[in-house]
Design an enzyme around this catalytic site. Structure first.
Site, PDB file in Angstrom:
ATOM      1  N   TYR A   1     -44.245  12.331  12.346  1.00  0.00           N
ATOM      2  CA  TYR A   1     -43.384  12.332  13.536  1.00  0.00           C
ATOM      3  C   TYR A   1     -44.091  11.604  14.690  1.00  0.00           C
ATOM      4  CZ  TYR A   1     -40.394  14.025  17.307  1.00  0.00           C
ATOM      5  OH  TYR A   1     -39.553  14.091  18.397  1.00  0.00           O
TER       6      TYR A   1
ATOM      7  N   LYS B   1     -43.137   8.099  16.839  1.00  0.00           N
ATOM      8  CA  LYS B   1     -42.870   8.147  18.282  1.00  0.00           C
ATOM      9  C   LYS B   1     -43.887   7.313  19.074  1.00  0.00           C
ATOM     10  CE  LYS B   1     -39.160  10.636  18.102  1.00  0.00           C
ATOM     11  NZ  LYS B   1     -37.862  10.071  18.504  1.00  0.00           N
TER      12      LYS B   1
ATOM     13  N   SER C   1     -41.777  10.876  22.307  1.00  0.00           N
ATOM     14  CA  SER C   1     -41.956  12.341  22.262  1.00  0.00           C
ATOM     15  C   SER C   1     -43.299  12.732  22.849  1.00  0.00           C
ATOM     16  CB  SER C   1     -41.895  12.821  20.816  1.00  0.00           C
ATOM     17  OG  SER C   1     -42.393  14.143  20.718  1.00  0.00           O
TER      18      SER C   1
ATOM     19  N   ASP D   1     -24.775   5.715  10.810  1.00  0.00           N
ATOM     20  CA  ASP D   1     -26.069   6.124  10.269  1.00  0.00           C
ATOM     21  C   ASP D   1     -27.090   5.119  10.804  1.00  0.00           C
ATOM     22  OD1 ASP D   1     -28.378   6.637   8.896  1.00  0.00           O
ATOM     23  OD2 ASP D   1     -27.448   6.699   6.909  1.00  0.00           O
TER      24      ASP D   1
HETATM   25  N1  LIG Z   1     -35.810  18.608  21.176  1.00  0.00           N
HETATM   26  C1  LIG Z   1     -37.082  18.317  21.358  1.00  0.00           C
HETATM   27  O1  LIG Z   1     -37.933  19.210  21.529  1.00  0.00           O
HETATM   28  C2  LIG Z   1     -37.522  16.870  21.411  1.00  0.00           C
HETATM   29  C3  LIG Z   1     -38.765  16.582  21.969  1.00  0.00           C
HETATM   30  C4  LIG Z   1     -39.192  15.255  22.020  1.00  0.00           C
HETATM   31  C5  LIG Z   1     -38.380  14.253  21.521  1.00  0.00           C
HETATM   32  N2  LIG Z   1     -37.178  14.576  20.971  1.00  0.00           N
HETATM   33  C6  LIG Z   1     -36.372  13.457  20.448  1.00  0.00           C
HETATM   34  O2  LIG Z   1     -35.117  13.452  21.107  1.00  0.00           O
HETATM   35  C7  LIG Z   1     -34.150  12.819  20.270  1.00  0.00           C
HETATM   36  C8  LIG Z   1     -32.885  13.652  20.257  1.00  0.00           C
HETATM   37  O3  LIG Z   1     -33.184  14.918  19.702  1.00  0.00           O
HETATM   38  P1  LIG Z   1     -32.430  16.254  20.142  1.00  0.00           P
HETATM   39  O4  LIG Z   1     -33.468  17.199  20.609  1.00  0.00           O
HETATM   40  O5  LIG Z   1     -31.276  15.937  20.997  1.00  0.00           O
HETATM   41  O6  LIG Z   1     -31.963  16.739  18.683  1.00  0.00           O
HETATM   42  P2  LIG Z   1     -30.521  17.130  18.099  1.00  0.00           P
HETATM   43  O7  LIG Z   1     -30.784  17.540  16.708  1.00  0.00           O
HETATM   44  O8  LIG Z   1     -29.837  18.086  19.021  1.00  0.00           O
HETATM   45  O9  LIG Z   1     -29.709  15.746  18.129  1.00  0.00           O
HETATM   46  C9  LIG Z   1     -30.042  14.674  17.281  1.00  0.00           C
HETATM   47  C10 LIG Z   1     -28.772  13.939  16.893  1.00  0.00           C
HETATM   48  O10 LIG Z   1     -29.148  12.820  16.070  1.00  0.00           O
HETATM   49  C11 LIG Z   1     -28.219  12.726  15.011  1.00  0.00           C
HETATM   50  N3  LIG Z   1     -28.798  12.032  13.849  1.00  0.00           N
HETATM   51  C12 LIG Z   1     -29.756  12.487  12.996  1.00  0.00           C
HETATM   52  N4  LIG Z   1     -29.957  11.583  12.022  1.00  0.00           N
HETATM   53  C13 LIG Z   1     -29.135  10.537  12.267  1.00  0.00           C
HETATM   54  C14 LIG Z   1     -28.865   9.299  11.607  1.00  0.00           C
HETATM   55  N5  LIG Z   1     -29.502   8.943  10.486  1.00  0.00           N
HETATM   56  N6  LIG Z   1     -27.944   8.461  12.158  1.00  0.00           N
HETATM   57  C15 LIG Z   1     -27.283   8.804  13.282  1.00  0.00           C
HETATM   58  N7  LIG Z   1     -27.471   9.964  13.938  1.00  0.00           N
HETATM   59  C16 LIG Z   1     -28.391  10.821  13.431  1.00  0.00           C
HETATM   60  C17 LIG Z   1     -27.868  14.181  14.681  1.00  0.00           C
HETATM   61  O11 LIG Z   1     -26.654  14.276  13.957  1.00  0.00           O
HETATM   62  C18 LIG Z   1     -27.799  14.786  16.074  1.00  0.00           C
HETATM   63  O12 LIG Z   1     -26.494  14.716  16.617  1.00  0.00           O
HETATM   64  C19 LIG Z   1     -34.831  12.625  18.917  1.00  0.00           C
HETATM   65  O13 LIG Z   1     -35.232  11.281  18.803  1.00  0.00           O
HETATM   66  C20 LIG Z   1     -36.036  13.533  18.982  1.00  0.00           C
HETATM   67  O14 LIG Z   1     -37.089  13.071  18.175  1.00  0.00           O
HETATM   68  C21 LIG Z   1     -36.738  15.849  20.914  1.00  0.00           C
END
Ligand SMILES: NC(=O)c1ccc[n+]([C@@H]2O[C@H](COP(=O)([O-])OP(=O)(O)OC[C@H]3O[C@@H](n4cnc5c(N)ncnc54)[C@H](O)[C@@H]3O)[C@@H](O)[C@H]2O)c1
Length: 267
Positions: free
Chosen positions: A161, A165, A148, A69
């Site tokens: 958010y 970021k 982000s 976590d």
């Molecule tokens: N998908 C998008 O559009 C997007 C855009 C910009 C930035 N992001 C960023 O990219 C990163 C990854 O996101 P993603 O799109 O792969 O999402 P995702 O939901 O597919 O993956 C996120 C992962 O983080 C894990 N997670 C969540 N809370 C947690 C915690 N407290 N401890 C440990 N693990 C935890 C989840 O279980 C999951 O496996 C994030 O930081 C997100 O803010 C995503």
């Protein structure tokens, strides 16, 4: 200076990646493993990160899955220290885990505010500190933080958010100044709309089942905002991470790479 292909070879390097159970973290784990890195993945979803590790192992790579976590400093420390203890080094730290948050400023409760700060920002700070502790004595290493596109395009409901970021971006730049003289590079990515579980609320029904027509609608709606006319895939971000942690980026630090289809183009 090595040639570009050799520069992408990560054989013998160890990468610790949070959020490795899904989306960008998983794609990064598979990508870095494919060019030789040993992966230590941490995720709060233990089954998911275990599945990532098994996929890597089945393909002939080396990977460990650690239930983590990232809001708990001790668990982030244990993730990094465990990798150091088992493999003797940590070359790459990817602070990738994060969650979305959408609410108007005036509707956000204290608990909610704390939660988003903990998962998206404090986690990243803990990961940077833990990585610096093991990388500094070796005089080398690469830290990747995930910011982000929300830092480029303010919009209603994105305050919490976007604040986390933007802070991640500033942490990246400041730490790059501190870590550069120690031989450690620190970079971030600010992805645009990426098709992962992060965006699920856009394309599932009330029971959480993915609806293909909704997926197409989501891709069309958000893709239309980008000059490249599509949303991103997790691999688009993983490819950027591979570049930044590779020797091909050995003169690159403190930068924010934007795999965003061209939605925002800051100088
Ligand atoms: N998908 C998008 O559009 C997007 C855009 C910009 C930035 N992001 C960023 O990219 C990163 C990854 O996101 P993603 O799109 O792969 O999402 P995702 O939901 O597919 O993956 C996120 C992962 O983080 C894990 N997670 C969540 N809370 C947690 C915690 N407290 N401890 C440990 N693990 C935890 C989840 O279980 C999951 O496996 C994030 O930081 C997100 O803010 C995503």
């Amino acid at each position: 200076m090595t040639n570009a292909v050799a520069g992408y070879d990560l054989t013998g390097r160890v990468a610790v990646l949070t959020g490795a159970g899904s989306g960008i973290g998983k794609a990064t784990a598979l990508t870095l493993a494919a060019v030789g890195a040993t992966i230590v993945g941490g995720d709060i979803d233990e089954a998911a990160v275990q599945a990532t590790a098994e996929e890597i192992t089945a393909a002939g790579g080396t990977a460990r899955a650690v239930s983590t976590d990232v809001t708990q400093r001790a668990q982030v420390d244990a993730l990094v220290d465990g990798a150091q203890a088992e493999f003797g080094r940590v070359d790459i730290m990817g602070n990738i885990a994060g969650i979305p948050h959408n609410k108007m400023v005036m509707d956000v409760s204290d608990d909610e505010f704390e939660r988003i700060l903990s998962i998206n920002l404090k986690s990243c700070f803990y990961g940077c500190q833990a990585a610096m502790r093991v990388m500094a004595p070796r005089g080398s290493g690469n830290i990747i933080n995930i910011s982000s596109g929300a830092i480029d395009t303010p919009a209603p409901t994105l305050a919490c958010y976007g604040m986390t970021k933007a802070a991640v971006a500033m942490l990246t730049k400041t730490l790059a100044c501190e870590a550069g003289p120690l031989g450690i590079r620190v970079n971030a990515l600010a992805p645009g709309v990426i098709h992962t579980n992060f965006s699920r609320h856009n394309f599932v029904d009330e029971d959480g089942n993915v609806i293909p027509e909704k997926v197409e609608g989501y891709k069309k709606r958000f893709g239309a905002m980008a000059p490249l006319r599509r949303v991103g895939e997790a691999q688009d971000v993983a490819n950027g991470i591979l570049y930044l942690v590779s020797d091909n980026a050995s003169f690159v630090t403190g930068q924010i790479l934007r795999p965003n289809g061209g939605v925002a183009m800051p100088w």
